[in-house]
Enzyme design. Sequence first.
Site, short mmCIF file in Angstrom:
data_model
loop_
_atom_site.label_atom_id
_atom_site.label_comp_id
_atom_site.label_asym_id
_atom_site.label_seq_id
_atom_site.Cartn_x
_atom_site.Cartn_y
_atom_site.Cartn_z
N GLY A 2 58.47 22.34 43.00
CA GLY A 2 59.73 23.09 42.39
C GLY A 2 60.84 23.21 43.22
O GLY A 2 61.88 23.61 42.77
N HIS B 61 48.46 12.11 41.47
CA HIS B 61 48.72 12.45 42.97
C HIS B 61 47.95 14.00 42.98
O HIS B 61 48.29 14.61 42.38
CB HIS B 61 50.27 12.61 42.93
CG HIS B 61 50.63 12.74 44.42
ND1 HIS B 61 50.83 11.69 44.95
CD2 HIS B 61 51.16 13.75 44.99
CE1 HIS B 61 51.24 11.94 46.11
NE2 HIS B 61 51.47 13.20 46.32
N ASP C 81 47.60 16.48 46.25
CA ASP C 81 48.14 17.00 47.35
C ASP C 81 47.30 17.75 47.79
O ASP C 81 46.79 18.92 47.57
CB ASP C 81 49.45 17.61 46.92
CG ASP C 81 50.61 17.04 46.66
OD1 ASP C 81 51.05 15.95 47.68
OD2 ASP C 81 51.30 17.25 45.69
N ASP D 238 58.35 11.68 46.46
CA ASP D 238 57.78 12.94 46.07
C ASP D 238 58.66 14.13 46.44
O ASP D 238 58.97 14.29 47.51
CB ASP D 238 56.32 13.09 46.86
CG ASP D 238 55.79 14.28 46.26
OD1 ASP D 238 56.17 14.99 45.55
OD2 ASP D 238 54.35 14.61 46.82
N GLY D 239 59.11 14.54 45.03
CA GLY D 239 59.87 15.81 45.46
C GLY D 239 60.93 15.85 44.63
O GLY D 239 61.88 15.11 44.51
N GLY D 240 61.18 16.95 43.67
CA GLY D 240 62.46 16.95 42.77
C GLY D 240 62.53 15.99 41.94
O GLY D 240 63.73 15.60 41.32
N GLY E 218 55.00 21.15 51.06
CA GLY E 218 54.26 22.25 51.09
C GLY E 218 54.33 23.16 49.71
O GLY E 218 53.39 23.78 49.40
N PHE E 219 55.26 22.95 49.11
CA PHE E 219 55.65 23.71 47.77
C PHE E 219 56.07 22.79 46.71
O PHE E 219 56.85 21.96 47.05
CB PHE E 219 56.48 24.90 47.89
CG PHE E 219 56.06 25.78 48.85
CD1 PHE E 219 55.15 26.66 48.45
CD2 PHE E 219 56.34 25.97 50.12
CE1 PHE E 219 54.41 27.73 49.37
CE2 PHE E 219 55.84 26.82 51.11
CZ PHE E 219 54.85 27.54 50.77
N GLY F 6 55.70 16.55 39.55
CA GLY F 6 54.65 17.85 39.52
C GLY F 6 55.40 18.73 38.33
O GLY F 6 54.94 18.94 37.14
N MET G 280 48.38 16.12 53.49
CA MET G 280 49.41 16.89 54.18
C MET G 280 48.57 17.90 55.07
O MET G 280 48.61 19.05 54.85
CB MET G 280 50.25 17.68 53.34
CG MET G 280 51.31 16.81 52.43
SD MET G 280 52.41 17.61 51.42
CE MET G 280 51.39 17.69 50.09
N MET H 237 59.22 11.58 51.29
CA MET H 237 59.37 13.21 50.83
C MET H 237 60.83 13.38 50.53
O MET H 237 61.44 13.26 51.58
CB MET H 237 58.76 13.87 51.86
CG MET H 237 57.12 13.68 51.99
SD MET H 237 56.01 14.13 50.72
CE MET H 237 56.82 15.95 50.26
N MET I 212 46.57 20.17 51.08
CA MET I 212 47.26 21.13 51.96
C MET I 212 46.25 21.96 52.80
O MET I 212 45.42 22.58 52.45
CB MET I 212 48.01 21.84 51.55
CG MET I 212 49.36 21.11 50.56
SD MET I 212 50.53 22.16 49.76
CE MET I 212 51.26 20.92 48.76
N SER J 205 51.64 15.04 39.74
CA SER J 205 51.06 15.81 40.92
C SER J 205 50.44 17.35 40.30
O SER J 205 50.93 17.91 39.78
CB SER J 205 52.09 16.18 41.71
OG SER J 205 51.51 17.07 42.74
N HIS K 137 47.03 12.48 48.85
CA HIS K 137 48.10 12.74 49.84
C HIS K 137 47.93 13.76 50.86
O HIS K 137 47.83 14.89 50.62
CB HIS K 137 49.42 13.20 49.21
CG HIS K 137 50.62 13.27 49.84
ND1 HIS K 137 51.75 14.14 49.44
CD2 HIS K 137 50.94 13.23 51.23
CE1 HIS K 137 52.50 14.05 50.64
NE2 HIS K 137 52.12 13.67 51.58
#
Length: 221
Positions: free
Chosen positions: A144, A32, A34, A174-176, A141-142, A196, A67, A136, A36, A7, A65
Site C-alpha cells: 500500500g 508473487h 513475499d 514491485d511497489g505502488g 516490508g509493507f 498487491g 525479503m 523495489m 518476510m 502479490s 521473493h
Amino acid sequence: MIKVAPSILSADFTRLGEQVKLVEDAGAEYLHLDIMDGHFVPNISFGPGLVSALRKKSEMIFDVHLMIENPDIYIAEFIAAGADIITVHAESSRHLHRTLQLIKNKGIKAGVSLNPHTSPECLEYIMPMIDLVLVMSVNPGFGGQDFIMESLPKIKRIKQIINSASSNAEIQVDGGITIITAPLVAAAGATVLVAGSAVFNSSDPALAVKQIRRAAESAIK
C-alpha cells in the site's frame, strides 16, 4: 509482453484459495509470494508451508521473493514447496554470486532484487546468473505504499545493463503499481508488474489484473 504478478501480501487470507483462482482465471502469469522475516524487513509474512498449499491449487509461475536474512538456508525449502523463481536481495546476501549459484544448481530461475537506495551497477558482474531483476519501487516490508518516481531512471539503467550483457533477464517492478504507474514502468523497460493492493483491495481483482495489463501495454504499442 507484459506479465502481471499479483502479490498475495494484500489478499484476504480467509479467502486466499478463492482469490488466487480469481487472478489466475483473469490471466495473471505469476503469483508473487513475499517472504518476510521481521529482520531484513519490519514485517513477518508466511513460510514454505503456505507456498506448498497454494502450489496444489494453481498452475501460475510461483515467484518467491525472499525479503529475509541468510536466504541460502531456506532456498531448498522453498524450491521443495514449489517455487519456480526465487529472488533474493542484493543487500541481504553476503556472497550473492554463491547464492545465485545455489538457486541455479537446483534447476530453477534466479532473481536479484534491489532496494530503492541500491545502485544497479552491482548487477554487472553477475548478469549471466540472473533471470530476473526486481526493482523495489517502494521500501520493502509493507503493502500500500506510494510509488517512488526515482525508480523510473533506475529501470532504464537496468535495461541498459541487461542489453549490454546480451541477457534475456526480465525486469520486474514491485511497489505502488496501479493503472497510473503501470504504463510508466512499462515504458521504462519493465515487463513483469507486481501488484498487491491495486488488485486485492479492489472490488473486482480479476478486472484489476486486466486493467493493469492494458494500461502497461498501452505504453509500449
